[in-house]
Design an enzyme around this catalytic site. Structure first.
Site, PDB file in Angstrom:
ATOM      1  N   THR A  47      43.093  37.045  37.916  1.00 50.48           N
ATOM      2  CA  THR A  47      42.222  36.609  39.014  1.00 50.48           C
ATOM      3  C   THR A  47      41.572  35.277  38.679  1.00 50.48           C
ATOM      4  O   THR A  47      41.510  34.359  39.508  1.00 50.48           O
ATOM      5  CB  THR A  47      41.129  37.679  39.267  1.00 50.48           C
ATOM      6  OG1 THR A  47      41.770  38.941  39.396  1.00 50.48           O
ATOM      7  CG2 THR A  47      40.326  37.373  40.503  1.00 50.48           C
ATOM      8  N   ASP A 104      34.337  36.353  37.289  1.00 51.84           N
ATOM      9  CA  ASP A 104      35.393  37.051  36.556  1.00 51.84           C
ATOM     10  C   ASP A 104      35.982  38.148  37.442  1.00 51.84           C
ATOM     11  O   ASP A 104      35.446  38.475  38.503  1.00 51.84           O
ATOM     12  CB  ASP A 104      34.795  37.657  35.269  1.00 51.84           C
ATOM     13  CG  ASP A 104      35.858  37.962  34.221  1.00 51.84           C
ATOM     14  OD1 ASP A 104      37.066  37.800  34.507  1.00 51.84           O
ATOM     15  OD2 ASP A 104      35.471  38.371  33.115  1.00 51.84           O
ATOM     16  N   ALA A 159      37.741  42.297  37.216  1.00 46.91           N
ATOM     17  CA  ALA A 159      37.379  43.547  36.535  1.00 46.91           C
ATOM     18  C   ALA A 159      38.561  44.497  36.615  1.00 46.91           C
ATOM     19  O   ALA A 159      39.445  44.335  37.451  1.00 46.91           O
ATOM     20  CB  ALA A 159      36.153  44.178  37.188  1.00 46.91           C
ATOM     21  N   ASP A 160      38.541  45.491  35.741  1.00 46.96           N
ATOM     22  CA  ASP A 160      39.600  46.503  35.774  1.00 46.96           C
ATOM     23  C   ASP A 160      39.220  47.667  36.682  1.00 46.96           C
ATOM     24  O   ASP A 160      40.081  48.338  37.238  1.00 46.96           O
ATOM     25  CB  ASP A 160      39.866  47.002  34.345  1.00 46.96           C
ATOM     26  CG  ASP A 160      40.279  45.843  33.447  1.00 46.96           C
ATOM     27  OD1 ASP A 160      41.227  45.136  33.814  1.00 46.96           O
ATOM     28  OD2 ASP A 160      39.628  45.621  32.408  1.00 46.96           O
ATOM     29  N   GLU A 209      33.282  37.942  27.234  1.00 48.39           N
ATOM     30  CA  GLU A 209      32.914  38.139  28.651  1.00 48.39           C
ATOM     31  C   GLU A 209      31.508  38.730  28.765  1.00 48.39           C
ATOM     32  O   GLU A 209      30.723  38.320  29.621  1.00 48.39           O
ATOM     33  CB  GLU A 209      33.938  39.059  29.332  1.00 48.39           C
ATOM     34  CG  GLU A 209      35.288  38.388  29.517  1.00 48.39           C
ATOM     35  CD  GLU A 209      36.371  39.312  30.047  1.00 48.39           C
ATOM     36  OE1 GLU A 209      37.401  38.788  30.473  1.00 48.39           O
ATOM     37  OE2 GLU A 209      36.200  40.544  30.023  1.00 48.39           O
ATOM     38  N   LYS A 226      40.555  48.835  43.080  1.00 49.20           N
ATOM     39  CA  LYS A 226      39.881  49.031  41.787  1.00 49.20           C
ATOM     40  C   LYS A 226      38.494  49.651  41.942  1.00 49.20           C
ATOM     41  O   LYS A 226      37.820  49.933  40.959  1.00 49.20           O
ATOM     42  CB  LYS A 226      39.754  47.687  41.061  1.00 49.20           C
ATOM     43  CG  LYS A 226      41.102  47.133  40.575  1.00 49.20           C
ATOM     44  CD  LYS A 226      40.906  45.833  39.815  1.00 49.20           C
ATOM     45  CE  LYS A 226      42.206  45.358  39.192  1.00 49.20           C
ATOM     46  NZ  LYS A 226      42.030  44.108  38.430  1.00 49.20           N
TER      47      LYS A 226
HETATM   48  C1  A5P Z   1      39.890  40.460  30.495  1.00 45.84           C
HETATM   49  O1  A5P Z   1      39.470  40.800  29.222  1.00 45.84           O
HETATM   50  C2  A5P Z   1      39.440  41.456  31.515  1.00 45.84           C
HETATM   51  O2  A5P Z   1      38.107  41.823  31.425  1.00 45.84           O
HETATM   52  C3  A5P Z   1      39.746  41.008  32.923  1.00 45.84           C
HETATM   53  O3  A5P Z   1      38.669  40.355  33.502  1.00 45.84           O
HETATM   54  C4  A5P Z   1      40.038  42.158  33.761  1.00 45.84           C
HETATM   55  O4  A5P Z   1      40.967  42.890  33.031  1.00 45.84           O
HETATM   56  C5  A5P Z   1      40.595  41.785  35.117  1.00 45.84           C
HETATM   57  O5  A5P Z   1      41.785  41.122  34.959  1.00 45.84           O
HETATM   58  P1  A5P Z   1      42.733  40.730  36.159  1.00 45.84           P
HETATM   59  O6  A5P Z   1      42.069  39.647  36.920  1.00 45.84           O
HETATM   60  O7  A5P Z   1      43.970  40.246  35.440  1.00 45.84           O
HETATM   61  O8  A5P Z   1      42.957  41.950  36.979  1.00 45.84           O
END
Ligand code: A5P
Length: 234
Positions: free
Chosen positions: A38, A88, A90-91, A110, A128
């Site tokens: 992202t 940022d 997130a998962d 982060e 998510k």
């Molecule tokens: C990286 O360490 C993660 O915290 C990412 O911010 C999180 O996994 C989201 O990643 P994507 O944007 O690739 O889904």
């Protein structure tokens, strides 16, 4: 819809959400930038937009490299008192702005950069979002010598721990992925995990939740103010 068409639709949704998130960045700011797919789109979109920012604090080597390619000046976090915004992905997330992050491995930086930001804007797919965190794994960065000790301590909290094999973080540590955690109170669990000696950070972002969620959806991005009311002093 074919797999290809659905992927293209997903990229379009994400780009729209990223464009929405750019509204939270003002000219000449120094911003914090996370890590992941992202954020890669964010950096590219920022470059294309021609919007001039003063610089950015990166949370990983890959983000730093992309920022440099986009002509954005890298700033050392030690050289700025606070950041007006941190952006940022997130998962996983709840509508309160509690997040799981770090499956990409950059959780420690982060978390530090998020803590230094006045506002944390998180961009994510609607898929998510859930009522509770814990459906997917929660990563924990550990000092290698403490791996077994931390594993046993986290198992006592009810999780099933798996080492991310053959992986070292940019800080030279190891990552544990904790599955099947029941998380009724993310703030409490984050604190408990962080108190285990040998834990550098967990991927639970609850004490410092996201303030704004920009949720990618087929109907267009949705913006939700989330965590301002429940930010917990660290
Ligand atoms: C990286 O360490 C993660 O915290 C990412 O911010 C999180 O996994 C989201 O990643 P994507 O944007 O690739 O889904």
């Amino acid at each position: 819809m074919s797999l290809l068409a659905s992927r293209a639709r997903g990229s379009e949704r994400r780009r729209d959400a990223v464009i929405e998130a750019l509204r939270f960045i003002e000219r000449d700011w120094v911003i914090g930038v996370g890590t992941g797919a992202t954020v890669n789109v964010l950096i590219e979109t920022l470059r294309e937009s021609g919007r001039k920012i003063d610089g950015a604090v990166a949370t990983s080597k890959s983000t730093a490299a992309r920022l440099e390619l986009a002509g954005i000046r890298l700033i050392d976090l030690n050289d700025v008192p606070m950041l007006p915004v941190y952006i940022d992905g997130a998962d996983a997330a709840t509508m309160e702005g509690h997040l799981v992050k770090g499956l990409g491995g950059a959780l420690v930086r982060e978390k530090i950069v998020a803590a230094c930001a006045d506002r944390f804007v998180c961009i994510l797919e609607g898929s998510k979002l859930g009522e509770r965190l814990g459906a997917g794994p929660v990563p924990i960065e550990v000092i290698p010598i403490a791996r077994s000790f931390v594993t046993r301590a986290v198992e006592k909290l009810g999780g099933e721990v798996q080492l991310r094999e053959g992986y070292a973080t940019e800080n030279g540590n190891q990552l544990l992925h904790v599955h099947n955690l029941d998380i009724p109170d993310p703030v409490d669990l984050e604190r408990r995990i962080d108190h285990i000696p040998g834990v550098v950070e967990s991927g639970l972002f609850a004490c410092r939740p996201a303030d704004v969620l920009v949720i990618a959806s087929d109907a267009g991005p949705m913006v939700r103010q989330s965590g301002l009311a429940n930010k917990v002093p660290i």
